[in-house]
Design an enzyme around this catalytic site. Structure first.
Site, mmCIF file in Angstrom:
data_model
loop_
_atom_site.group_PDB
_atom_site.id
_atom_site.type_symbol
_atom_site.label_atom_id
_atom_site.label_comp_id
_atom_site.label_asym_id
_atom_site.label_seq_id
_atom_site.Cartn_x
_atom_site.Cartn_y
_atom_site.Cartn_z
ATOM 1 N N SER A 63 -19.169 -30.080 -47.695
ATOM 2 C CA SER A 63 -19.534 -30.730 -46.397
ATOM 3 C C SER A 63 -19.699 -32.294 -46.580
ATOM 4 C CB SER A 63 -20.818 -29.952 -45.852
ATOM 5 O OG SER A 63 -20.532 -28.846 -45.243
ATOM 6 N N LYS A 66 -17.428 -34.416 -44.541
ATOM 7 C CA LYS A 66 -17.741 -34.463 -43.356
ATOM 8 C C LYS A 66 -18.010 -36.216 -43.005
ATOM 9 C CE LYS A 66 -19.226 -29.684 -42.367
ATOM 10 N NZ LYS A 66 -20.363 -28.869 -42.461
ATOM 11 N N TYR A 190 -9.583 -28.372 -41.695
ATOM 12 C CA TYR A 190 -11.023 -28.295 -42.101
ATOM 13 C C TYR A 190 -11.001 -27.687 -43.617
ATOM 14 C CZ TYR A 190 -15.948 -27.306 -41.996
ATOM 15 O OH TYR A 190 -17.240 -27.092 -42.394
ATOM 16 N N TYR A 242 -28.510 -30.445 -43.122
ATOM 17 C CA TYR A 242 -28.562 -29.321 -42.123
ATOM 18 C C TYR A 242 -30.312 -29.268 -41.694
ATOM 19 C CZ TYR A 242 -24.490 -28.361 -44.566
ATOM 20 O OH TYR A 242 -23.176 -28.626 -45.058
ATOM 21 N N VAL A 260 -22.138 -27.480 -49.947
ATOM 22 C CA VAL A 260 -22.421 -26.307 -50.543
ATOM 23 C C VAL A 260 -21.653 -26.153 -52.056
ATOM 24 C CG1 VAL A 260 -22.919 -24.726 -48.588
ATOM 25 C CG2 VAL A 260 -20.822 -24.772 -49.397
HETATM 26 N N1 GLU Z 1 -16.418 -25.216 -46.360
HETATM 27 C C1 GLU Z 1 -18.111 -24.944 -46.089
HETATM 28 C C2 GLU Z 1 -18.222 -24.215 -44.767
HETATM 29 O O1 GLU Z 1 -17.714 -24.406 -43.697
HETATM 30 C C3 GLU Z 1 -18.630 -26.163 -46.063
HETATM 31 C C4 GLU Z 1 -20.285 -25.894 -45.997
HETATM 32 C C5 GLU Z 1 -21.312 -26.860 -46.696
HETATM 33 O O2 GLU Z 1 -20.860 -27.687 -47.522
HETATM 34 O O3 GLU Z 1 -22.416 -26.841 -46.165
HETATM 35 O O4 GLU Z 1 -18.640 -23.000 -44.607
#
Ligand code: GLU
Length: 306
Positions: A63, A66, A190, A242, A260
């Protein structure tokens, strides 16, 4: 400030905790990573670099990407992006569907999965499915300025196999008309974007434009306007972790984005960017030891936007 000394002290402080937290296991390829890994890198506006631990070992950015896709999407369609995504913290897990139902398919912000899928959708509209993967990789490589950047195809495939929730989010937004391309195409891009790999050193280097008003201080290249850099930082501060974003702002006080894979990048505007990697996660999905390290780093340096 002696950043070598500071990083040494940070590493000493977190050493007893190293390996704690839970490695992400919903993506099988991530579950194999050794939780004992720890690395941290600082790159200052002047281009000086300081590292501790395994700061040159590539890890899955997840993430953290992003921020990269948001930057690209804003550069593509400008302010009209905000018709398709909000910019409020969500208070919900990264992959939550509940809010979307109430809010007509408009994600809360671009740093949760739903909002990031909007950024990706913008890039698919602009570059096409395969072109978008290529464009993201290329932009990340430009930002990293020679530090290794690659997409791990195993991680991308692994995400695809288990990405039912992301598929639900994409389809759900499409049903509201807020996704313009076929959900499969957007998800393909994505998942590849999430599978980008860099080291702490590369990541801190790549995000330096956000510490310098939108201009990469080493190449002199303008990446985004000053105003846009400020706004991206604001979103990172309020939404980058988050439903633990408030806690991160409280303890660290710097704009940051976690993933993550256990990585976190944080920005001290006007000063430096810092990246940390430790794969064990908190229940909210943020690197546990990484957050502790940044907290210690912020308290030792006195760096904070407040
Ligand atoms: N590829 C992960 C997902 O979309 C990214 C989530 C993350 O890094 O928090 O589930």
């Amino acid at each position: 400030l002696d950043y070598n000394e500071i990083l040494w002290e940070v590493a000493q402080t977190v050493e007893p905790q190293r390996g704690s937290g839970k490695v992400a296991n919903y993506i099988p390829a991530l579950a194999e990573v050794d939780p004992m890994n720890f690395g941290m890198a600082v790159v200052t506006r002047a281009g000086d670099r300081f590292t501790t631990g395994r700061a040159d070992r590539p890890f899955s950015l997840q993430s953290v990407t992003k921020v990269i896709s948001l930057t690209m999407a804003l550069e593509s369609i400008g302010e009209s992006f905000w018709k398709r995504s909000g910019r409020e913290p969500s208070g919900d897990p990264f992959n939550s569907l509940v809010q979307l139902e109430h809010e007509n398919g408009i994600p809360r912000n671009p740093l949760i999965n739903a909002g990031a899928l909007i950024s990706t959708d913008v890039l698919v509209s602009r570059y096409g499915r395969d072109g978008a993967v290529e464009a993201i990789l290329q932009f990340a490589q430009e930002l990293a300025d020679g530090e290794p950047v690659r997409i791990d195809p195993r991680v991308a495939a692994s995400e695809r196999e288990t990405g039912f929730r992301n598929a639900a989010v994409a389809n759900f937004m499409r049903s509201f008309g807020n996704l313009h391309n076929p959900p499969d195409d957007v998800l393909h891009v994505y998942f590849h974007q999430c599978a980008l790999e860099m080291s702490c050193q590369g990541l801190a280097r790549a995000m330096l434009y956000l510490a310098n008003g939108g201009v990469d201080p080493i190449t002199g290249r303008r990446i985004v306007s000053e105003r846009r850099a400020r706004r991206i930082n604001a979103i990172m501060l309020t939404c980058g972790h988050y439903d633990a974003s408030g806690d991160f702002a409280f303890h660290v006080g710097l704009p940051g984005k976690s993933g993550v894979g256990g990585g976190i990048v944080a920005i001290a505007p006007g000063q430096l960017s810092v990246a940390v990697w430790s794969p064990g996660l908190s229940p909210q999905g943020n690197s546990l030891v990484g957050t502790m390290a940044l907290e210690k780093f912020a308290s030792l340096t006195g760096l904070s936007v407040f």
